[in-house]
Design an enzyme around this catalytic site. Structure first.
Site, PDB file in Angstrom:
ATOM      1  N   ASP A   1       2.212  15.325  -5.516  1.00  0.00           N
ATOM      2  CA  ASP A   1       2.588  15.847  -6.749  1.00  0.00           C
ATOM      3  C   ASP A   1       2.264  17.242  -7.065  1.00  0.00           C
ATOM      4  O   ASP A   1       0.929  17.630  -6.851  1.00  0.00           O
ATOM      5  CB  ASP A   1       2.575  14.909  -7.822  1.00  0.00           C
TER       6      ASP A   1
ATOM      7  N   ASP B   1       1.645  20.009 -10.035  1.00  0.00           N
ATOM      8  CA  ASP B   1       1.608  20.221 -11.490  1.00  0.00           C
ATOM      9  C   ASP B   1       1.263  21.587 -11.870  1.00  0.00           C
ATOM     10  O   ASP B   1       0.645  22.370 -10.949  1.00  0.00           O
ATOM     11  CB  ASP B   1       0.494  19.433 -12.168  1.00  0.00           C
TER      12      ASP B   1
ATOM     13  N   ASP C   1     -11.306  16.672 -16.239  1.00  0.00           N
ATOM     14  CA  ASP C   1     -12.511  15.511 -16.000  1.00  0.00           C
ATOM     15  C   ASP C   1     -13.331  16.096 -14.950  1.00  0.00           C
ATOM     16  O   ASP C   1     -14.570  15.952 -15.418  1.00  0.00           O
ATOM     17  CB  ASP C   1     -11.950  13.939 -15.682  1.00  0.00           C
TER      18      ASP C   1
END
Length: 564
Positions: A84, A86, A184
């Site tokens: 994916d 982003d 994170d």
């Protein structure tokens, strides 16, 4: 407010205002911007996605800042093609939506935009997020409950935490440097501009990527409290990338695992599916066991506990699930599609069998018993999750095919291979054969029938009709006078379809009234069907075709032919 903003830019702590029940948390360092050119990061442009590049280009041409971000950059740096892509930008969701013909604002916890390219099964979605501000727990509004119980309290708020410090709402826009700080891991906090081929790094992510280390940005305990799902993510990344956990990042994992009890079940379910589809499912499970997250019948994922660590030892069940996970890992490595429904059907199949057996023993008819078992297992193990309707339908179809595979009839064989989900059902049958749950010859027969041309299918049907018919009736069977069951007798009582309910069964030749089938009943003429081309790829697991070996004689038998 200005003083607080300056302190955040300088990475200074300040005494937060007292919030009843709030957890005192240190400020995350904002880091320093460092840019790397193509000769330093060595990202291969061939691995980029054309639609992701198109989104970045459209946003930049409109005057906004835009980068490919997060896991996509992390994978590109280690030479992997991201699953994916982003994009992060300084444009608000409304501004992003206005630039694209098919764009949809989604989410409450994090407002995002999905930009969609293509249609149907071939569509692709690029997720676009707006740079978010870093705000600590003291700066957020606090609620006592969770996403569901405090929904009315959060309706008009942009930054909300619960009593443990978990972020329930985070929609405060900010500069890129703060957006990087609130991510994170260091390897997930890098930004890539595909137009200038520049990587922007605030927290030493490029160095950690080369050292193959997962390091949390800021204080790990704070970050796990903000979002306990990071505990699962760190395990998944370690298994997928082969990275080691930095000492301070690893230390709180086991103690913080109890916070996962407050995470919505649908989000945990999504993380489990991602975990199983990394291409390293077995390695991920070993990581979960290492930190006590599965295997104790009270773990984070009840589905995994039920499938891999049943209360009563069941070797066939455990081997079946492990074989299915190995098959999934192989498919991911070969860049083939993996259906979550197939994987979950494998994990819960033996639960279905146990309930089905119990219901039949209680006097329930076989087919209604199977349907009830399917519904009960899905409700107990999966529950109320997003997209459950489609998931349940696909799993049910695979499960309900299994009895039909075991009772082969002429018309049933032809109608079964014509089903859209046949390949998934067959792959499931093949796994059952590999662990000894059904005869290997049964799986081989179906593979030969599925892949064979019209003449090969006719030969397979004729051969099994000859084997199944009584000796005196074989001449009539060879002339197509009688439609008899093929191979296995009908032990399940599950009809192939409404048309098959009128077939002459191999269970003694009795009609609905319980007496012998009338010799005057005219045999039904079997229709010839055109050969359908095999689907482009397996829906469930798949494998190389096996050589055909004729099966041995099976029970069956049919009625004598009608008199001349």
């Amino acid at each position: 407010m200005i003083k607080k903003f300056i302190n955040r830019l300088l990475g200074k702590s300040e005494a937060p205002a007292e919030v009843p029940g709030a957890v005192a948390l240190p400020v995350i360092p904002l880091g320093q911007r460092v840019e790397y050119g193509v000769h330093e990061h060595r990202i291969d442009p061939q691995l980029l996605d054309a639609n992701a590049v198109r989104v970045v280009k459209t946003l930049k041409e409109a005057g906004y800042i835009a980068y490919i971000v997060g896991g996509a950059v992390r994978d590109l740096l280690v030479g992997l093609r991201p699953k994916d892509f982003d994009v992060a930008t300084d444009a608000t969701p409304e501004q992003v939506k206005a630039l694209f013909r098919r764009a949809f604002i989604i989410g409450r916890r994090f407002r995002l935009v999905h930009v969609v390219f293509g249609r149907g099964r071939e569509h692709e979605t690029i997720e676009v997020s707006t740079f978010r501000a870093f705000l600590d727990a003291a700066a957020a509004e606090q609620v006592a409950g969770n996403e569901k119980t405090s929904r009315s309290q959060m309706a008009d708020k942009t930054h909300v935490v619960d009593a443990a410090g978990r972020v329930l709402r985070d929609n405060v826009w900010g500069p890129q440097i703060e957006d990087a700080a609130r991510r994170d891991f260091t390897v997930n906090a890098m930004y890539y501009d595909p137009l200038s081929q520049t990587v922007v790094d605030y927290h030493g992510g490029l160095a950690d990527s080369r050292a193959r280390v997962l390091r949390m940005i800021g204080d790990p305990e704070l970050r796990y409290r903000e979002d306990p799902v990071r505990i699962i993510r760190v395990v998944r990344f370690a298994a997928k990338l082969g990275f080691a956990l930095e000492k301070n990042t690893e230390k709180p994992v086991r103690a913080m695992a109890t916070l996962l009890a407050n995470v919505p079940i649908s989000r945990l379910f999504d993380e489990m599916v991602k975990l199983m589809q990394t291409g390293h499912a077995l390695a991920s499970i070993e990581q979960l066991r290492k930190y006590g997250l599965v295997g104790n019948q009270g773990g984070v994922f009840p589905v995994l506990d039920a499938a891999l660590f049943p209360v009563q030892a069941n070797v066939v069940r455990q081997n079946f699930v492990r074989l299915a996970l190995e098959d999934t890992d192989k498919r991911v490595a070969e860049d083939r599609a993996v259906a979550p429904s197939f994987m979950l059907a494998c994990m819960l199949w033996h639960d279905v069998q146990e309930r089905w057996t119990a219901l039949r023993a209680a006097g329930e008819s076989p087919f209604p018993a199977l349907q009830q078992a399917v519904d009960a297992v899905f409700e107990a193990r999966i529950g109320d999750i997003s997209g459950r309707g489609k998931l349940a339908a696909d799993m049910r179809e695979v499960w309900l095919m299994q009895p039909r595979f075991e009772r082969r009839t002429v018309s049933g064989a032809l109608s079964l291979v014509a089903q859209a989900r046949f390949r998934a059902g067959y792959d499931f049958l093949r796994l059952r054969a590999d662990v000894g749950e059904v005869a290997v010859e049964l799986a081989e027969w179906w593979e030969d029938f599925h892949l064979g041309d019209e003449e090969e299918r006719e030969a397979l049907l004729d051969e099994l009709k000859q084997r199944a018919a009584p000796r005196g009736a074989r001449a009539s069977v060879a002339r197509g006078k009688v439609d008899v069951p093929l191979g296995l007798p009908d032990e399940t009582g599950v009809a192939d379809d409404a048309e098959d309910a009128t077939d002459v069964e191999g269970d003694g030749g009795e009609d609905a009234g319980g007496g012998p089938q009338s010799a005057q009943t005219a045999p039904r003429k079997r229709r010839r069907r055109r050969r359908r081309a095999p689907p482009p790829g397996p829906a469930g697991g798949g494998g190389a075709p096996r050589a055909y070996r004729p099966p041995g004689p099976k029970g069956g038998g049919g009625p004598p032919p009608p008199p001349p």
